[in-house]
Design an enzyme around this catalytic site. Structure first.
Site, mmCIF file in Angstrom:
data_model
loop_
_atom_site.group_PDB
_atom_site.id
_atom_site.type_symbol
_atom_site.label_atom_id
_atom_site.label_comp_id
_atom_site.label_asym_id
_atom_site.label_seq_id
_atom_site.Cartn_x
_atom_site.Cartn_y
_atom_site.Cartn_z
ATOM 1 C CE1 TYR A 52 66.256 43.793 1.869
ATOM 2 C CE2 TYR A 52 66.208 44.071 4.048
ATOM 3 C CZ TYR A 52 65.814 44.191 2.899
ATOM 4 O OH TYR A 52 66.416 45.534 2.420
ATOM 5 C CG ASN A 86 68.370 50.484 13.503
ATOM 6 O OD1 ASN A 86 68.954 51.255 12.846
ATOM 7 N ND2 ASN A 86 68.473 50.717 14.948
ATOM 8 C CB VAL A 87 64.961 46.163 10.049
ATOM 9 C CG1 VAL A 87 64.217 47.797 9.347
ATOM 10 C CG2 VAL A 87 66.179 45.955 9.093
ATOM 11 C CG HIS A 103 63.712 53.438 7.534
ATOM 12 N ND1 HIS A 103 65.761 53.411 7.306
ATOM 13 C CD2 HIS A 103 63.430 54.188 6.673
ATOM 14 C CE1 HIS A 103 65.071 54.926 7.460
ATOM 15 N NE2 HIS A 103 64.620 55.404 6.676
ATOM 16 C CB THR A 170 71.656 57.945 12.051
ATOM 17 O OG1 THR A 170 71.064 57.803 11.188
ATOM 18 C CG2 THR A 170 71.449 59.334 13.029
ATOM 19 C CG LEU A 196 81.577 54.856 17.323
ATOM 20 C CD1 LEU A 196 82.333 54.170 16.109
ATOM 21 C CD2 LEU A 196 82.937 55.266 18.267
HETATM 22 N N1 APR Z 1 78.710 53.304 19.302
HETATM 23 C C1 APR Z 1 77.424 55.045 18.312
HETATM 24 N N2 APR Z 1 77.493 54.892 16.781
HETATM 25 C C2 APR Z 1 78.416 54.229 16.228
HETATM 26 C C3 APR Z 1 78.683 53.092 16.840
HETATM 27 C C4 APR Z 1 78.723 52.540 17.953
HETATM 28 N N3 APR Z 1 79.405 51.674 18.458
HETATM 29 N N4 APR Z 1 79.057 52.240 15.717
HETATM 30 C C5 APR Z 1 79.201 53.007 14.585
HETATM 31 N N5 APR Z 1 78.730 54.413 14.656
HETATM 32 C C6 APR Z 1 77.682 55.680 13.726
HETATM 33 C C7 APR Z 1 78.713 55.465 12.548
HETATM 34 O O1 APR Z 1 79.653 56.401 12.641
HETATM 35 C C8 APR Z 1 77.583 56.796 11.903
HETATM 36 O O2 APR Z 1 77.192 57.734 12.258
HETATM 37 O O3 APR Z 1 76.364 54.818 13.706
HETATM 38 C C9 APR Z 1 76.564 55.685 12.554
HETATM 39 C C10 APR Z 1 75.298 54.434 11.008
HETATM 40 O O4 APR Z 1 75.722 54.995 9.899
HETATM 41 P P1 APR Z 1 75.187 53.618 8.900
HETATM 42 O O5 APR Z 1 75.851 52.945 8.798
HETATM 43 O O6 APR Z 1 74.342 55.082 7.588
HETATM 44 O O7 APR Z 1 73.802 53.687 9.366
HETATM 45 P P2 APR Z 1 71.990 54.759 9.331
HETATM 46 O O8 APR Z 1 72.416 56.017 10.174
HETATM 47 O O9 APR Z 1 71.400 54.296 10.019
HETATM 48 O O10 APR Z 1 71.964 54.523 8.456
HETATM 49 C C11 APR Z 1 70.023 55.404 7.730
HETATM 50 O O11 APR Z 1 70.562 53.635 6.011
HETATM 51 O O12 APR Z 1 71.123 52.399 4.260
HETATM 52 C C12 APR Z 1 70.106 53.080 4.830
HETATM 53 O O13 APR Z 1 67.826 52.096 5.720
HETATM 54 C C13 APR Z 1 69.223 51.929 6.384
HETATM 55 O O14 APR Z 1 68.317 52.898 7.851
HETATM 56 C C14 APR Z 1 69.591 52.870 7.348
HETATM 57 C C15 APR Z 1 69.173 54.640 7.303
#
Ligand code: APR
Length: 225
Positions: A52, A86-87, A103, A170, A196
């Site tokens: 972290y 997001n953190v 989170h 997400t 995306l």
């Molecule tokens: N613009 C839009 N979307 C994007 C971009 C971008 N530039 N880059 C990546 N993405 C999308 C990806 O396609 C994916 O669907 O963002 C998403 C990221 O997914 P994850 O990496 O799984 O992140 P997230 O969904 O925030 O994870 C949720 O999981 O591990 C835990 O606590 C952690 O808060 C997190 C939670």
């Protein structure tokens, strides 16, 4: 119009912060159970603090992008509830007045002994004392797997009360956030996904805007009269 927005790691990707599940994602380099679970913290608190500390340093060096700024502008025009998984503090630094960190946040430290919260120092370690009870029990104020997300009462109320729900960047892999579109939709909200690519819950949305958040979010915000 009452709008509820949920953001994920994808909104901060163009600010240079790693997402979790991409090929170069955080979960490719670290095991969740080692750095994002209470058991992992008990097993090796130093490893967890270092994980972290690195993310806190990365977030401090990053800048909000056009997507963060567009949501800050939206808050000035509509009844907006902004929830983030997001953190990082990029929403706050873009000017969003009220960010719900379900989170937790890299910006605060939590005492596992007395529950006191304080602004996180840049570097935390197992020797970081709690400023309130002096116990050496400081931990990142992050919701780890197996722990309850923060502010859920306020979040469910916002989902049930909104006319429009948007999920931005997400993957829809982690509940309860992954169920928010279904819940808001059942309560009558129009649901839109800005990502995306398809996510695990794309089917729960009425509309989809595909592309990088720094391009799609400003355009979407501008389209909201
Ligand atoms: N613009 C839009 N979307 C994007 C971009 C971008 N530039 N880059 C990546 N993405 C999308 C990806 O396609 C994916 O669907 O963002 C998403 C990221 O997914 P994850 O990496 O799984 O992140 P997230 O969904 O925030 O994870 C949720 O999981 O591990 C835990 O606590 C952690 O808060 C997190 C939670």
């Amino acid at each position: 119009m009452r709008i509820t927005v949920l953001t994920g790691a994808g909104i901060s990707a163009e600010s240079g912060l790693a997402t979790f599940r991409a090929s170069d994602g955080l979960w490719e380099e670290h095991r969740i159970e080692d750095v994002a679970s209470p058991e992992g913290f008990v097993r090796d608190p130093d490893l967890v603090h270092r994980f972290y500390n690195d993310r806190r340093k990365g977030a401090a060096a990053a800048q909000p992008n056009a997507a963060h700024r567009a949501l800050a502008e939206l808050a000035g025009r509509h009844d907006l509830t902004l929830i983030t998984q997001n953190v990082d503090d990029l929403h706050e630094r873009a000017g969003s007045p009220d960010v719900i960190h379900m989170h937790g946040s890299l910006s605060t430290a939590l005492c596992a002994s007395c529950g006191h919260r304080w602004p996180a120092p840049a570097e935390m370690s197992p020797q970081t004392p709690c400023p309130s009870c002096a116990a050496l029990a400081a931990r990142p104020d992050i919701v780890w797997f197996g722990e309850m997300p923060y502010h859920m009462e306020r979040i469910w109320a916002a989902l049930e009360d909104c006319d429009l729900f948007a999920a931005i960047g997400t993957s829809g892999n982690v509940y309860p956030a992954a169920g928010f579109a279904q819940h808001a939709g059942r309560m009558g909200a129009n649901c839109i996904e800005l990502n995306l690519q398809n996510s695990a819950t794309s089917r729960d949305f009425d509309h989809h805007i595909r592309g990088p958040a720094s391009e799609t979010v400003p355009g979407w915000v501008a389209s909201l009269s």
